[in-house]
Scaffold this active site. Structure first.
Site, PDB file in Angstrom:
ATOM      1  CB  CYS A 286       1.041   1.164   4.378  1.00 47.52           C
ATOM      2  SG  CYS A 286      -0.575   0.855   5.114  1.00 47.52           S
TER       3      CYS A 286
ATOM      4  CG  HIS B  63      -6.691   9.413   0.956  1.00 45.88           C
ATOM      5  ND1 HIS B  63      -6.836   8.120   0.502  1.00 45.88           N
ATOM      6  CD2 HIS B  63      -7.071  10.217  -0.069  1.00 45.88           C
ATOM      7  CE1 HIS B  63      -7.264   8.139  -0.745  1.00 45.88           C
ATOM      8  NE2 HIS B  63      -7.430   9.406  -1.118  1.00 45.88           N
TER       9      HIS B  63
ATOM     10  CG  ASP C 161      -3.063  15.152  -4.128  1.00 45.91           C
ATOM     11  OD1 ASP C 161      -3.960  14.454  -3.616  1.00 45.91           O
ATOM     12  OD2 ASP C 161      -2.638  14.965  -5.284  1.00 45.91           O
TER      13      ASP C 161
ATOM     14  CG  HIS D 151      -4.259  -0.564   5.012  1.00 47.36           C
ATOM     15  ND1 HIS D 151      -3.756   0.035   3.889  1.00 47.36           N
ATOM     16  CD2 HIS D 151      -5.246  -1.386   4.572  1.00 47.36           C
ATOM     17  CE1 HIS D 151      -4.392  -0.397   2.824  1.00 47.36           C
ATOM     18  NE2 HIS D 151      -5.307  -1.270   3.214  1.00 47.36           N
TER      19      HIS D 151
ATOM     20  CG  HIS E 187      -4.066   3.880   3.617  1.00 46.21           C
ATOM     21  ND1 HIS E 187      -3.063   3.143   4.204  1.00 46.21           N
ATOM     22  CD2 HIS E 187      -4.401   4.834   4.524  1.00 46.21           C
ATOM     23  CE1 HIS E 187      -2.803   3.625   5.409  1.00 46.21           C
ATOM     24  NE2 HIS E 187      -3.600   4.665   5.628  1.00 46.21           N
TER      25      HIS E 187
ATOM     26  CB  THR F  42      -7.049   6.625  -7.365  1.00 45.63           C
ATOM     27  OG1 THR F  42      -6.518   7.691  -6.574  1.00 45.63           O
ATOM     28  CG2 THR F  42      -7.960   7.172  -8.449  1.00 45.63           C
TER      29      THR F  42
ATOM     30  N   GLY G 248     -14.444   8.191  -7.190  1.00 48.97           N
ATOM     31  CA  GLY G 248     -13.116   8.317  -7.794  1.00 48.97           C
ATOM     32  C   GLY G 248     -11.979   7.974  -6.856  1.00 48.97           C
TER      33      GLY G 248
ATOM     34  CG  ASN H   7     -12.768  11.176  -3.425  1.00 51.57           C
ATOM     35  OD1 ASN H   7     -13.818  11.820  -3.432  1.00 51.57           O
ATOM     36  ND2 ASN H   7     -11.643  11.641  -3.955  1.00 51.57           N
TER      37      ASN H   7
ATOM     38  CB  CYS I 130      -0.913   0.000   1.225  1.00 58.74           C
ATOM     39  SG  CYS I 130      -1.748   1.577   1.463  1.00 58.74           S
TER      40      CYS I 130
HETATM   41  P1  5GP Z   1      -8.268   9.492  -4.138  1.00 61.79           P
HETATM   42  O1  5GP Z   1      -8.471   9.652  -5.620  1.00 61.79           O
HETATM   43  O2  5GP Z   1      -7.996   8.040  -3.771  1.00 61.79           O
HETATM   44  O3  5GP Z   1      -9.319  10.108  -3.291  1.00 61.79           O
HETATM   45  O4  5GP Z   1      -6.965  10.323  -3.803  1.00 61.79           O
HETATM   46  C1  5GP Z   1      -5.683   9.862  -4.000  1.00 61.79           C
HETATM   47  C2  5GP Z   1      -4.810  11.080  -4.083  1.00 61.79           C
HETATM   48  O5  5GP Z   1      -3.481  10.688  -3.887  1.00 61.79           O
HETATM   49  C3  5GP Z   1      -4.890  11.798  -5.440  1.00 61.79           C
HETATM   50  O6  5GP Z   1      -5.326  13.140  -5.240  1.00 61.79           O
HETATM   51  C4  5GP Z   1      -3.467  11.719  -5.960  1.00 61.79           C
HETATM   52  O7  5GP Z   1      -3.070  12.893  -6.628  1.00 61.79           O
HETATM   53  C5  5GP Z   1      -2.662  11.469  -4.700  1.00 61.79           C
HETATM   54  N1  5GP Z   1      -1.448  10.694  -4.919  1.00 61.79           N
HETATM   55  C6  5GP Z   1      -1.335   9.535  -5.626  1.00 61.79           C
HETATM   56  N2  5GP Z   1      -0.063   9.096  -5.604  1.00 61.79           N
HETATM   57  C7  5GP Z   1       0.635   9.999  -4.859  1.00 61.79           C
HETATM   58  C8  5GP Z   1       2.009  10.090  -4.472  1.00 61.79           C
HETATM   59  O8  5GP Z   1       2.848   9.263  -4.823  1.00 61.79           O
HETATM   60  N3  5GP Z   1       2.362  11.167  -3.688  1.00 61.79           N
HETATM   61  C9  5GP Z   1       1.463  12.110  -3.302  1.00 61.79           C
HETATM   62  N4  5GP Z   1       1.919  13.117  -2.543  1.00 61.79           N
HETATM   63  N5  5GP Z   1       0.158  12.045  -3.643  1.00 61.79           N
HETATM   64  C10 5GP Z   1      -0.244  11.010  -4.412  1.00 61.79           C
HETATM   65 ZN    ZN Z   2      -2.288   1.362   3.649  1.00 63.04          ZN
END
Ligand code: 5GP
Ligand code: ZN
Length: 112
Positions: free
Chosen positions: A7, A98, A28, A44, A96, A93, A91, A85, A4
């Protein structure tokens, strides 16, 4: 969880904007507002529905801490938006949980 992303980030100490025993905050990588942070619980789980009683208690503390540090550490003067989300329609992605923390400008209200 070994594979993850969020994690794995727990062990990284150089990119964190804030950290305590319950959660950490990073910027982000693909910001959707001038200020866009992710608040990530250290335990997690993917969905709010999977929380154990300790996670529920901790999430309350995490929200309280975000409000405490919003202006001084996160520079979120003038207000901010919190987004969690959950699942495909939202959406999500990263599997875990957040909390997106968005701010730095007056925002519209359209989950396009
Ligand atoms: P979700 O779409 O799951 O709600 O949000 C995941 C967020 O994680 C996205 O806004 C994406 O830009 C961010 N994200 C994905 N990979 C990374 C990374 O490697 N580093 C950082 N700082 N943010 C990430
Ligand atoms: Zn995790």
């Amino acid at each position: 969880m070994e594979d993850c992303l969020f994690c794995k980030f727990i062990k990284e100490h150089n990119s964190k904007v804030y950290e305590d025993n319950l959660f950490y905050i990073i910027k982000d990588i693909n910001p959707q507002a001038p200020l866009h942070y992710l608040a990530i619980p250290k335990n997690h789980f993917k969905y709010l529905s999977q929380m154990q009683s300790e996670d529920i208690e901790n999430l309350g503390k995490i929200f309280a801490k975000i409000s405490e540090i919003a202006e001084n550490i996160l520079q979120l003067t003038g207000g901010y938006r919190l987004v969690i989300n959950q699942g495909d329609n939202a959406g999500q992605t990263v599997p875990h949980l957040h909390i997106h923390i968005l701010g730095g400008k007056e925002m519209g209200w359209t989950p396009a």
